[in-house]
Design a protein around this motif. Sequence first.
Motif, PDB file in Angstrom:
ATOM      1  N   UNK A 296       0.834  -1.198   0.000  1.00 37.92           N
ATOM      2  CA  UNK A 296       0.000   0.000   0.000  1.00 37.92           C
ATOM      3  C   UNK A 296       0.871   1.250   0.000  1.00 37.92           C
ATOM      4  N   UNK A 297       1.922   1.233   0.801  1.00 35.75           N
ATOM      5  CA  UNK A 297       2.832   2.374   0.856  1.00 35.75           C
ATOM      6  C   UNK A 297       3.482   2.613  -0.509  1.00 35.75           C
ATOM      7  N   UNK A 298       3.894   1.542  -1.183  1.00 37.55           N
ATOM      8  CA  UNK A 298       4.533   1.671  -2.488  1.00 37.55           C
ATOM      9  C   UNK A 298       3.573   2.193  -3.554  1.00 37.55           C
ATOM     10  N   UNK A 299       2.326   1.747  -3.509  1.00 41.22           N
ATOM     11  CA  UNK A 299       1.347   2.236  -4.487  1.00 41.22           C
ATOM     12  C   UNK A 299       1.178   3.748  -4.371  1.00 41.22           C
ATOM     13  N   UNK A 300       1.048   4.236  -3.143  1.00 44.44           N
ATOM     14  CA  UNK A 300       0.932   5.681  -2.937  1.00 44.44           C
ATOM     15  C   UNK A 300       2.224   6.384  -3.347  1.00 44.44           C
ATOM     16  N   UNK A 301       3.350   5.764  -3.036  1.00 43.45           N
ATOM     17  CA  UNK A 301       4.641   6.368  -3.381  1.00 43.45           C
ATOM     18  C   UNK A 301       4.793   6.516  -4.891  1.00 43.45           C
ATOM     19  N   UNK A 302       4.411   5.484  -5.656  1.00 45.90           N
ATOM     20  CA  UNK A 302       4.549   5.576  -7.108  1.00 45.90           C
ATOM     21  C   UNK A 302       3.530   6.545  -7.715  1.00 45.90           C
ATOM     22  N   UNK A 303       2.394   6.725  -7.059  1.00 42.56           N
ATOM     23  CA  UNK A 303       1.459   7.770  -7.503  1.00 42.56           C
ATOM     24  C   UNK A 303       2.126   9.138  -7.393  1.00 42.56           C
ATOM     25  N   UNK A 304       2.824   9.365  -6.277  1.00 45.02           N
ATOM     26  CA  UNK A 304       3.534  10.630  -6.091  1.00 45.02           C
ATOM     27  C   UNK A 304       4.750  10.724  -6.999  1.00 45.02           C
ATOM     28  N   UNK A 305       5.380   9.591  -7.294  1.00 42.22           N
ATOM     29  CA  UNK A 305       6.493   9.579  -8.254  1.00 42.22           C
ATOM     30  C   UNK A 305       6.011  10.046  -9.619  1.00 42.22           C
ATOM     31  N   UNK A 306       4.854   9.569 -10.054  1.00 40.03           N
ATOM     32  CA  UNK A 306       4.303   9.988 -11.345  1.00 40.03           C
ATOM     33  C   UNK A 306       4.081  11.494 -11.389  1.00 40.03           C
ATOM     34  N   UNK A 307       3.550  12.050 -10.314  1.00 35.90           N
ATOM     35  CA  UNK A 307       3.324  13.495 -10.257  1.00 35.90           C
ATOM     36  C   UNK A 307       4.647  14.259 -10.246  1.00 35.90           C
TER      37      UNK A 307
END
Length: 319
Positions: A296-307
Amino acid sequence: MRQATLASQASFEKFGRKGKRELFLDRMEQVVPWSELLALVEPHYPKAGNGRQPVGLAIMLRTYFLQQWFNLSDPGMEEAFYDSPALRRFAGVDLGVAAAPDETTILRFRHLLEQHELCGKMLDTVNLYLDSKGIRISTGTIVDATIIAAPSSTKNSTGKRDPEMHQTRKGRQWYFGAKAHIGVDSKEVVVHSVITSAASVADSHMLPDLLHGGEKKVWGDAGYQGQTESIHEAAPDAQDMTNRRTKFKNYVDEQAKRKNKTKSSVRAKVEHPFRILKRVFGFIKVRYRGLKKNHEWLCAAFALVNLYQHRNRLAPQGA
């Protein structure tokens, strides 16, 4: 006397400039789709009643993202609020009105996201937002994985290593921890798929689940070779562009070596999200025990990486 001196200094400060942290937060304030993400979490967030009043959802979501960007634990985040005016301003914490969220409140918000599996939905929400801005997922996918270390020590309350983490060998070095598998768009370098496994799981086993199905080409390093059938099952029209073995017992396949070099010019783009995750956000070790929490932490992290990757297109400097 010292407090009075500090107060007088703050009142008469004439010179100053924004530091890197504050400039970073100003930019992310502009690029994060706050309304869409708040709407995603709001149905699951506690409502005000007769008991203890919940902290505002906007504050908690911003707090969660601050933890991602600056690699802060729950108690570390609470402490940072009292140390940094820039973090308080970004999150909307006013110490003249109420205390900053404590570590228990921060932990409960994270558990709420995990319970309802909202972090994967955050990734989808961010990608839809990018699509609306013209940053679209195309018909090419690059797949890759990275090892994220976990503590191998048994000096903890259970006296054991995390049972969901395992060790693997890479070259001559052994690693213990988890592995983040991602599927990345080959044109816009947008992460669209994330899978978390133990480090011992082979990269190729996760390949079909990293594809969205509409691919025309799939790139990957030599660890994914021999998976043409699996690629076609997940994406019937996809061409297998994974690297091939070039060194054999008695010779080196120079033609395959040249092709690999051409393929790698595209495949290398997958390293950009990993660089941001590990070098910019500082996520080089798993923070929690168990794969689900870290996924779950990684999914949110990669969402922020995309931004973060597309920040200049979403909010051009000087615009």
